[in-house]
Design a protein around this motif. Structure first.
Motif, PDB file in Angstrom:
ATOM      1  N   LEU A 102      -3.274  -0.441  10.278  1.00 16.01           N
ATOM      2  CA  LEU A 102      -2.044  -0.895  10.935  1.00 16.01           C
ATOM      3  C   LEU A 102      -0.958  -1.203   9.915  1.00 16.01           C
ATOM      4  N   ASP A 103      -1.345  -1.716   8.752  1.00 12.44           N
ATOM      5  CA  ASP A 103      -0.356  -2.003   7.713  1.00 12.44           C
ATOM      6  C   ASP A 103       0.270  -0.713   7.191  1.00 12.44           C
ATOM      7  N   VAL A 104      -0.537   0.340   7.040  1.00  8.74           N
ATOM      8  CA  VAL A 104      -0.004   1.635   6.605  1.00  8.74           C
ATOM      9  C   VAL A 104       0.963   2.197   7.647  1.00  8.74           C
ATOM     10  N   LEU A 105       0.595   2.105   8.923  1.00 11.90           N
ATOM     11  CA  LEU A 105       1.490   2.591   9.979  1.00 11.90           C
ATOM     12  C   LEU A 105       2.790   1.800   9.991  1.00 11.90           C
ATOM     13  N   ARG A 140      -6.119  -5.820  -0.698  1.00 14.36           N
ATOM     14  CA  ARG A 140      -5.453  -5.198   0.452  1.00 14.36           C
ATOM     15  C   ARG A 140      -3.952  -5.429   0.413  1.00 14.36           C
ATOM     16  N   ASN A 141      -3.537  -6.628   0.047  1.00  9.57           N
ATOM     17  CA  ASN A 141      -2.097  -6.900  -0.049  1.00  9.57           C
ATOM     18  C   ASN A 141      -1.451  -6.069  -1.155  1.00  9.57           C
ATOM     19  N   ALA A 142      -2.152  -5.957  -2.288  1.00  9.71           N
ATOM     20  CA  ALA A 142      -1.615  -5.134  -3.384  1.00  9.71           C
ATOM     21  C   ALA A 142      -1.545  -3.665  -2.977  1.00  9.71           C
ATOM     22  N   LEU A 143      -2.563  -3.192  -2.268  1.00  7.11           N
ATOM     23  CA  LEU A 143      -2.555  -1.796  -1.830  1.00  7.11           C
ATOM     24  C   LEU A 143      -1.423  -1.539  -0.846  1.00  7.11           C
ATOM     25  N   GLY A 144      -1.181  -2.476   0.064  1.00  3.68           N
ATOM     26  CA  GLY A 144      -0.061  -2.317   0.989  1.00  3.68           C
ATOM     27  C   GLY A 144       1.274  -2.239   0.267  1.00  3.68           C
ATOM     28  N   THR A 145       1.450  -3.078  -0.752  1.00  5.67           N
ATOM     29  CA  THR A 145       2.694  -3.035  -1.537  1.00  5.67           C
ATOM     30  C   THR A 145       2.834  -1.700  -2.275  1.00  5.67           C
ATOM     31  N   MET A 146       1.739  -1.219  -2.858  1.00  9.40           N
ATOM     32  CA  MET A 146       1.787   0.051  -3.592  1.00  9.40           C
ATOM     33  C   MET A 146       2.094   1.220  -2.655  1.00  9.40           C
ATOM     34  N   ILE A 147       1.514   1.217  -1.462  1.00 13.55           N
ATOM     35  CA  ILE A 147       1.780   2.305  -0.517  1.00 13.55           C
ATOM     36  C   ILE A 147       3.233   2.282  -0.079  1.00 13.55           C
ATOM     37  N   ARG A 148       3.789   1.102   0.113  1.00 14.77           N
ATOM     38  CA  ARG A 148       5.211   1.015   0.477  1.00 14.77           C
ATOM     39  C   ARG A 148       6.100   1.571  -0.627  1.00 14.77           C
ATOM     40  N   MET A 149       5.776   1.283  -1.872  1.00 12.76           N
ATOM     41  CA  MET A 149       6.567   1.827  -2.978  1.00 12.76           C
ATOM     42  C   MET A 149       6.399   3.339  -3.083  1.00 12.76           C
ATOM     43  N   LEU A 150       5.186   3.829  -2.839  1.00 14.16           N
ATOM     44  CA  LEU A 150       4.968   5.277  -2.846  1.00 14.16           C
ATOM     45  C   LEU A 150       5.765   5.959  -1.747  1.00 14.16           C
ATOM     46  N   LEU A 151       5.743   5.394  -0.546  1.00 17.58           N
ATOM     47  CA  LEU A 151       6.499   5.990   0.563  1.00 17.58           C
ATOM     48  C   LEU A 151       8.000   5.941   0.290  1.00 17.58           C
ATOM     49  N   ARG A 188     -10.729   0.195   3.014  1.00 16.60           N
ATOM     50  CA  ARG A 188     -11.560  -0.965   3.300  1.00 16.60           C
ATOM     51  C   ARG A 188     -11.696  -1.816   2.044  1.00 16.60           C
ATOM     52  N   GLY A 189     -10.615  -2.461   1.669  1.00 16.98           N
ATOM     53  CA  GLY A 189     -10.637  -3.315   0.490  1.00 16.98           C
ATOM     54  C   GLY A 189     -11.481  -4.551   0.729  1.00 16.98           C
ATOM     55  N   GLU A 190     -12.200  -4.969  -0.327  1.00 17.35           N
ATOM     56  CA  GLU A 190     -13.137  -6.073  -0.142  1.00 17.35           C
ATOM     57  C   GLU A 190     -12.488  -7.444  -0.233  1.00 17.35           C
ATOM     58  N   SER A 191     -11.238  -7.515  -0.658  1.00 19.49           N
ATOM     59  CA  SER A 191     -10.581  -8.813  -0.790  1.00 19.49           C
ATOM     60  C   SER A 191      -9.165  -8.727  -0.230  1.00 19.49           C
ATOM     61  N   ALA A 192      -8.662  -9.882   0.212  1.00 16.50           N
ATOM     62  CA  ALA A 192      -7.298  -9.926   0.755  1.00 16.50           C
ATOM     63  C   ALA A 192      -6.271  -9.595  -0.325  1.00 16.50           C
ATOM     64  N   ALA A 193      -6.539 -10.019  -1.565  1.00 14.30           N
ATOM     65  CA  ALA A 193      -5.592  -9.733  -2.654  1.00 14.30           C
ATOM     66  C   ALA A 193      -5.485  -8.226  -2.897  1.00 14.30           C
TER      67      ALA A 193
END
Length: 527
Positions: free
Chosen positions: A256-259, A165-176, A158-163
């Motif tokens: 949904l972004d993680v999925l 959340r977008n950074a977290l999505g990018t980091m999770i993709r690199m981790l996966l 539950r990130g408080e800002s769009a920036a």
């Protein structure tokens, strides 16, 4: 005196609170400094390659131990000049080597854990980037990194800002991506071991010590890859648990972004879990080494997204597809578009008809967000059943589908039938507007059907080759667009505002809209 004593007591309490805040700030500053130091150390290859951020590499640990030993010895010599010849090995053993594990210096995991949940957003982001991203994209995350991520991600979802959340999505993709690369290499090594093992068994040769060392190294890598597989399965379960009905937008979007990230990395897998059960049984049984190696390789190659292909998850995603937030609708559509046809829970013509009627009811809503959600839902249904499966689908006067044999139908003919279906729907809505404009406006005039047609055009392959039926359908669509435009302009161009003669209260806009439609849509999806 009592007042003075009370004031003094209050002052003491405030000083204690300030000291507590200072201690908390100091801990946060130390954690932030540790994260920055570890990022630089990783870039300079000063961390242990096998354990990620858990240990400093052995050469740096030895150098640090020698430096500390010399300093301890010098201090002891200064304090006890008469005992120069007795000082050192014992002090070095007790004071220096005690902090090392297997010759390597450990990183303070508690400080890293504090950094991942720090109040400062920048520190949290840097800590998560340290755990997820590595310059060597093929290096799998270590056990400590996975343990820290299990602790940090539920709060970070539950990130408080769009920036953020977008950074977290990018980091999770690199981790996966790192995890997938490590699992692929390990699975290939296990299959190679199985092939070589079969040859060695047939030749009954003695195994050299080097082969045993290779087996130990492969076993170590396999266990690390299996820990990563367990982490990805946990991550999928976390995302599914975060997409509950009524969840905050931030948490649901990140889920949904993680999925989507998992599906992009591994694919959606197969609907059946029979292969998974066989592999688990093979792993737990006392079979020979060849079967066990193949079973472990198969488990590493399996997609963790396969648990999302059931009817319950599909129903939840269909509910998210009609959400009031645009990004949630697009993310849910992207996920469902990856599912193989037919969708779980919508396998028969009757089930398709129920979903299509639900979509048409929302498509005729005067609210743009509901008609847009229905247009996406209609696009998904037509893509999965009319395009992929080749069913004969009609939407007017009542939606229905027939599972026809479309093996002999070309792509151009399929596109022509699909476009003809949308033209029929537009023509029905346009006829209603020409007969009774007020009643047609209560059902959104024709913009719902036009929006659905716009989305469906994206599913048509116009490069499939020349087709006269497709050209005729396109010509019919253009004539219908002129017809709808004429109906709208006839009222808009009127000097007295359409000459409807209807009061605003008589329009009853909520009769078909029903609020945001999320609750009704979810209930209809569950039914």
């Amino acid at each position: 005196d009592e007042d003075a004593g009370g004031g003094g007591g209050g002052g003491t309490g405030s000083r204690e609170d300030d000291s507590d805040d200072d201690d908390g700030s100091d801990d946060e500053r130390r954690s932030a400094a540790l994260v920055a130091l570890l990022k630089r150390a990783r870039a300079a290859s000063l961390l242990d390659a096998d354990t990620g951020v858990a240990f400093v590499c052995e050469s740096v640990s030895r150098a640090a131990a020698a430096s500390v030993s010399r300093r301890v010895k010098d201090e002891s010599d200064e304090n006890n000049p008469s005992k120069k010849e007795e000082a050192s090995d014992e002090l070095e053993e007790t004071d220096v080597s005690r902090a090392f594990i297997d010759g390597k210096y450990p990183v303070d995991e508690a400080a890293l854990a504090r950094a991942t949940v720090c109040r400062d957003r920048a520190t949290r982001k840097e800590a998560l980037e340290l755990l997820c991203v590595d310059g060597k994209r093929s290096s799998a995350p270590g056990q400590s990194e996975l343990r820290l991520l299990r602790r940090a991600l539920p709060a970070a979802m539950r990130g408080e800002s769009a920036a953020f959340r977008n950074a977290l999505g990018t980091m999770i993709r690199m981790l996966l991506g790192r995890i997938k690369s490590g699992q692929t290499r390990c699975a290939a090594a296990l299959r190679a071991k199985a092939r070589l093992g079969a040859r060695a068994t047939s030749g009954s040769e003695k195994r050299a010590e080097s082969d045993l060392d290779l087996d130990l190294d492969l076993e170590k890598r396999t266990k690390a890859a299996e820990l990563c597989a367990e982490f990805t399965e946990w991550l999928v379960r976390l995302a599914l648990a975060s997409a509950y009905p009524g969840a905050p937008y931030e948490r649901k979007y990140m889920a949904l972004d993680v999925l989507n990230a998992v599906a992009e990395t591994w694919g959606v897998g197969r609907v059946s879990d029979d292969v998974g059960r066989v592999s688990d049984e093979a792993t737990s049984s006392s079979k020979n080494g060849i079967d066990l190696a193949l079973a472990r390789a198969e488990r590493l190659e399996r997609s963790p997204y396969r648990v999302c292909l059931g009817a319950d998850v599909t129903t939840a995603l269909l509910g998210a597809l009609v959400d009031s937030w645009d990004k949630l609708r697009v993310a849910a559509f992207t996920l469902l578009a990856r599912h193989p046809p037919p969708l779980a829970g919508v396998t028969s013509a009757d089930e398709f008809g129920a979903r299509a009627r639900w979509a048409l009811d929302l498509l005729r809503s005067p609210r743009v967000r509901e008609s847009d959600a229905a247009a996406l839902l209609m696009r998904l249904l037509l893509r999965k059943y009319a395009v992929d499966l080749g069913w004969d689908v009609t939407l007017s006067p009542e939606p229905k589908a027939t599972a026809a044999n479309a093996t002999k139908r070309t792509k151009g003919e399929t596109a022509a039938r699909l476009l003809g279906t949308m033209c029929d729907l537009i023509e029905v809505e346009c006829s209603k507007a020409e007969t009774d404009l007020v009643s047609a406006c209560k059902q959104s005039l024709a913009h719902g059907a036009l929006l659905a047609t716009r989305y469906v055009l994206a599913e048509i392959d116009f490069n499939a080759g020349p087709c006269d039926k497709l050209k005729a359908a396109l010509a019919r669509l253009l004539s219908l667009l002129n017809r709808v435009t004429g109906v709208a302009l006839s009222s808009i161009a009127s000097p007295d505002g359409a000459l409807l003669g209807t009061a605003a209260g008589e329009l009853e806009p909520d009769r078909l809209g029903g609020g945001s439609g999320q609750g009704a849509a979810a209930a209809a999806a569950a039914a």
